[in-house]
Write a protein that holds these residues in place. Sequence first.
Motif, PDB file in Angstrom:
ATOM      1  N   ARG A 100      20.361 -12.940  19.697  1.00 23.40           N
ATOM      2  CA  ARG A 100      21.654 -13.402  20.202  1.00 23.40           C
ATOM      3  C   ARG A 100      21.472 -14.842  20.659  1.00 23.40           C
ATOM      4  NH1 ARG A 100      20.880  -8.722  22.961  1.00 23.40           N
ATOM      5  NH2 ARG A 100      20.575  -9.903  24.875  1.00 23.40           N
ATOM      6  N   PRO A 169      26.758  -9.260  32.231  1.00 17.54           N
ATOM      7  CA  PRO A 169      25.732  -8.218  32.428  1.00 17.54           C
ATOM      8  C   PRO A 169      25.283  -7.628  31.093  1.00 17.54           C
ATOM      9  CG  PRO A 169      27.560  -7.925  33.956  1.00 17.54           C
ATOM     10  CD  PRO A 169      27.977  -8.997  33.008  1.00 17.54           C
ATOM     11  N   ASP A 170      23.981  -7.505  30.937  1.00 15.83           N
ATOM     12  CA  ASP A 170      23.361  -6.907  29.752  1.00 15.83           C
ATOM     13  C   ASP A 170      23.607  -7.710  28.473  1.00 15.83           C
ATOM     14  OD1 ASP A 170      22.500  -4.720  31.329  1.00 15.83           O
ATOM     15  OD2 ASP A 170      24.457  -3.761  31.082  1.00 15.83           O
ATOM     16  N   GLU A 171      24.058  -8.969  28.596  1.00 17.52           N
ATOM     17  CA  GLU A 171      24.280  -9.797  27.417  1.00 17.52           C
ATOM     18  C   GLU A 171      23.573 -11.142  27.557  1.00 17.52           C
ATOM     19  OE1 GLU A 171      28.247 -10.190  25.943  1.00 17.52           O
ATOM     20  OE2 GLU A 171      28.784  -8.134  26.450  1.00 17.52           O
ATOM     21  N   ARG A 172      22.444 -11.137  28.196  1.00 16.22           N
ATOM     22  CA  ARG A 172      21.685 -12.377  28.316  1.00 16.22           C
ATOM     23  C   ARG A 172      21.265 -12.846  26.931  1.00 16.22           C
ATOM     24  NH1 ARG A 172      15.910 -12.935  31.520  1.00 16.22           N
ATOM     25  NH2 ARG A 172      15.741 -15.216  31.448  1.00 16.22           N
ATOM     26  N   ASP A 174      19.200 -14.248  23.846  1.00 16.85           N
ATOM     27  CA  ASP A 174      17.775 -14.361  23.540  1.00 16.85           C
ATOM     28  C   ASP A 174      17.362 -15.818  23.437  1.00 16.85           C
ATOM     29  OD1 ASP A 174      17.339 -11.491  23.179  1.00 16.85           O
ATOM     30  OD2 ASP A 174      18.550 -11.722  21.370  1.00 16.85           O
ATOM     31  N   GLY A 220      16.466 -15.553  27.285  1.00 21.33           N
ATOM     32  CA  GLY A 220      15.511 -14.470  27.409  1.00 21.33           C
ATOM     33  C   GLY A 220      14.177 -14.765  26.750  1.00 21.33           C
TER      34      GLY A 220
END
Length: 262
Positions: A100, A169-172, A174, A220
């Motif tokens: 991502r 949230p939960d979409e950091r 990459d 990330g």
Amino acid sequence: MPEQSSVIGVAAASSEQQPAAERLAAALSLPCYSLDQIEQGLLLLLQADRLVLRQLGPDAPGPVMVDFVDGKAAHRRKFGGGRGQPLARAIGLKNGWTPRVLDMTAGLGRDAFVLATLGCSVEMIERSAVVHALLSDGLRRALADPEVESIAARMRLHRLDGRDYVAPPDERPDVVYLDPMYPHREKSAKVKKEMRLFQLLLGEDQDSAELLETALGIAGHRVVVKRPVKAPPLTERVPSLSIGSPNTRYDIYLTGPRHADA
């Protein structure tokens, strides 16, 4: 940085587009003109099927628009080299990993489209209201084209200053991608028309170092910074590695576990 005052307003290419031009001008807090009212300046021109940024006056370069269907985008989609091209390698696209990506400086969206073509979901940030309008228009046309609509569907656009970005949230992401404006020292006739108009519109990025620091706290796995091949790194921070091509270098800052070597 705030946009400079070189964009004087919005105009319609014909009377049929006038109502839409007036709505766009209101949304951008810009005046709306008819073409016979003005002779010089930087103008958003609403044509029958697209929005363009056009400079008026003698010796002005041709118009600039976002086009994900034809031209350079089509050539790169068909002949760009797939996952072996330098941009894809810099992002880390190999060994089955499709990251991502957050494109923090979307511009005309060309690199974002390449990454979406290769399967990435790409979130684009653009803080300039004028450039955001051009990108929105380009995405609209791409989503209406059967050949590229599935690619465009992987691209999301936000009008936002990258320094203010907060990952859902939960979409950091990459990977965070940065392609900051940099000063061009060539004679103006040699500078690409897109860059000439963007320099008039936006000037040079004065906060690239801040964007890099923000990106390093978001990504990330890595931050990728696009630079001219002979330019120094964006800041004194030393890249983890770099990948070069004839005119461009990608400086890579690793921030977490790598799914694949660059």
